[in-house]
Design an enzyme around this catalytic site. Structure first.
Site, PDB file in Angstrom:
ATOM      1  N   GLY A  37      68.885  78.528  65.065  1.00  0.00           N
ATOM      2  CA  GLY A  37      70.017  77.637  65.286  1.00  0.00           C
ATOM      3  C   GLY A  37      70.072  76.407  64.402  1.00  0.00           C
ATOM      4  N   LEU A  80      73.528  88.176  65.656  1.00  0.00           N
ATOM      5  CA  LEU A  80      73.118  89.524  65.255  1.00  0.00           C
ATOM      6  C   LEU A  80      73.895  90.652  65.919  1.00  0.00           C
ATOM      7  CD1 LEU A  80      69.263  89.018  64.924  1.00  0.00           C
ATOM      8  CD2 LEU A  80      71.044  88.894  63.180  1.00  0.00           C
ATOM      9  N   HIS A 114      76.256  84.415  55.389  1.00  0.00           N
ATOM     10  CA  HIS A 114      75.243  85.424  55.073  1.00  0.00           C
ATOM     11  C   HIS A 114      74.347  84.880  53.965  1.00  0.00           C
ATOM     12  CE1 HIS A 114      73.573  89.456  55.015  1.00  0.00           C
ATOM     13  NE2 HIS A 114      73.440  89.272  53.713  1.00  0.00           N
ATOM     14  N   ASN A 167      81.551  84.123  59.029  1.00  0.00           N
ATOM     15  CA  ASN A 167      80.104  84.336  59.085  1.00  0.00           C
ATOM     16  C   ASN A 167      79.468  83.725  57.847  1.00  0.00           C
ATOM     17  OD1 ASN A 167      77.587  85.575  59.940  1.00  0.00           O
ATOM     18  ND2 ASN A 167      77.883  87.093  58.330  1.00  0.00           N
ATOM     19  N   GLU A 226      72.754  76.204  52.657  1.00  0.00           N
ATOM     20  CA  GLU A 226      73.539  76.324  53.897  1.00  0.00           C
ATOM     21  C   GLU A 226      73.807  74.944  54.485  1.00  0.00           C
ATOM     22  OE1 GLU A 226      72.159  80.756  55.330  1.00  0.00           O
ATOM     23  OE2 GLU A 226      71.115  79.055  56.182  1.00  0.00           O
TER      24      GLU A 226
HETATM   25  C1  GRF Z   1      70.863  81.803  58.116  1.00  0.00           C
HETATM   26  O1  GRF Z   1      70.106  81.992  56.968  1.00  0.00           O
HETATM   27  C2  GRF Z   1      72.213  82.452  57.982  1.00  0.00           C
HETATM   28  O2  GRF Z   1      72.659  82.545  56.679  1.00  0.00           O
HETATM   29  C3  GRF Z   1      71.978  83.836  58.520  1.00  0.00           C
HETATM   30  O3  GRF Z   1      71.041  83.683  59.542  1.00  0.00           O
HETATM   31  C4  GRF Z   1      70.259  82.522  59.314  1.00  0.00           C
HETATM   32  C5  GRF Z   1      70.319  81.703  60.560  1.00  0.00           C
HETATM   33  O4  GRF Z   1      69.434  80.623  60.507  1.00  0.00           O
HETATM   34  N1  GRF Z   1      73.202  84.462  58.925  1.00  0.00           N
HETATM   35  P1  GRF Z   1      69.470  79.510  61.646  1.00  0.00           P
HETATM   36  O5  GRF Z   1      69.312  80.239  62.975  1.00  0.00           O
HETATM   37  O6  GRF Z   1      70.785  78.815  61.549  1.00  0.00           O
HETATM   38  O7  GRF Z   1      68.311  78.612  61.382  1.00  0.00           O
END
Ligand code: GRF
Length: 203
Positions: free
Chosen positions: A20, A94, A113, A111, A183
């Site tokens: 998260g 997921l 990725h 989403n 991110e």
């Molecule tokens: C991230 O790397 C995102 O790109 C992928 O899942 C990961 C989630 O990480 N879809 P977090 O749970 O936000 O730390």
């Protein structure tokens, strides 16, 4: 200001299955920029997800729903309507999104990725699996893709990509760190820009 008193609807619901960190980053960003949007609800499908503690600490409602509940229109549609959801963001979620949600929230579910789609996407390509595959393939670069969600895994139109180099010395862990930095930097900005465009379109 109470959520129900806001002038315009820019309510965000985040779906997350794991740690998260992206959910927290989005919550924090919009706390600092309340005029741009607000994360009003976190949905998870795992009782042990790290995102639950983060949402609690930050005072954001969090619902833990089973796969069957996630796939139940009689539960999900009223839930999202009760939070006046404008945008649904998958941040490490997921489960596949059921067709009734894709239809109802057409181009309003996105989403993130952790690769440059279409490379390293699809079934089984999540979390550390992605970075391991990138390193094993000897890729010279990787990155993030923010895209619309459709009924097909990782296949919706792209909204944004950012790239980072990968060297022969990199490990899946070092790549993952670099991806998390991307991110953190870009995801809230891209979401904010989308919300702005949506407000503009609805005028
Ligand atoms: C991230 O790397 C995102 O790109 C992928 O899942 C990961 C989630 O990480 N879809 P977090 O749970 O936000 O730390």
């Amino acid at each position: 200001m109470e959520r129900t008193e806001k002038m315009s609807n820019s309510n965000i619901v985040v779906f997350a299955s794991g740690n998260g960190s992206n959910a927290e980053n989005l919550i924090s960003y919009f706390r600092q920029h309340p005029e741009e949007g607000e994360v009003v609800l976190v949905v998870t499908n795992r009782q042990d997800a790290g995102v639950i503690g983060r949402a609690e600490r930050l005072g954001v409602d969090c619902k833990v729903l089973t796969r069957a509940q996630n796939n139940d229109p009689d539960l999900m549609l009223p839930l999202l309507e009760s939070y006046d959801a404008k945008l649904i963001i998958l941040a490490g979620f997921l489960l596949m999104i059921p067709d009734f949600l894709v239809e109802k929230y057409n181009r309003r579910i996105i989403n993130i990725h952790p690769s440059l789609l279409p490379k390293f996407g699809g079934k089984g390509m999540y979390g550390a699996n992605v970075h391991k595959a990138v390193v094993e393939a000897g890729e010279k670069e990787t990155g993030i893709t923010i895209h619309y969600v459709t009924e097909k895994c990782d296949e919706g139109d792209h909204i944004f990509q950012a790239r980072v180099p990968v060297s022969a010395e990199d490990t899946p862990e070092s790549v993952e760190d670099r991806i998390h930095q991307l991110e953190k930097k870009y995801f809230p900005q891209v979401v904010a820009r989308m919300l702005g465009d949506m407000q503009h379109e609805s005028v």
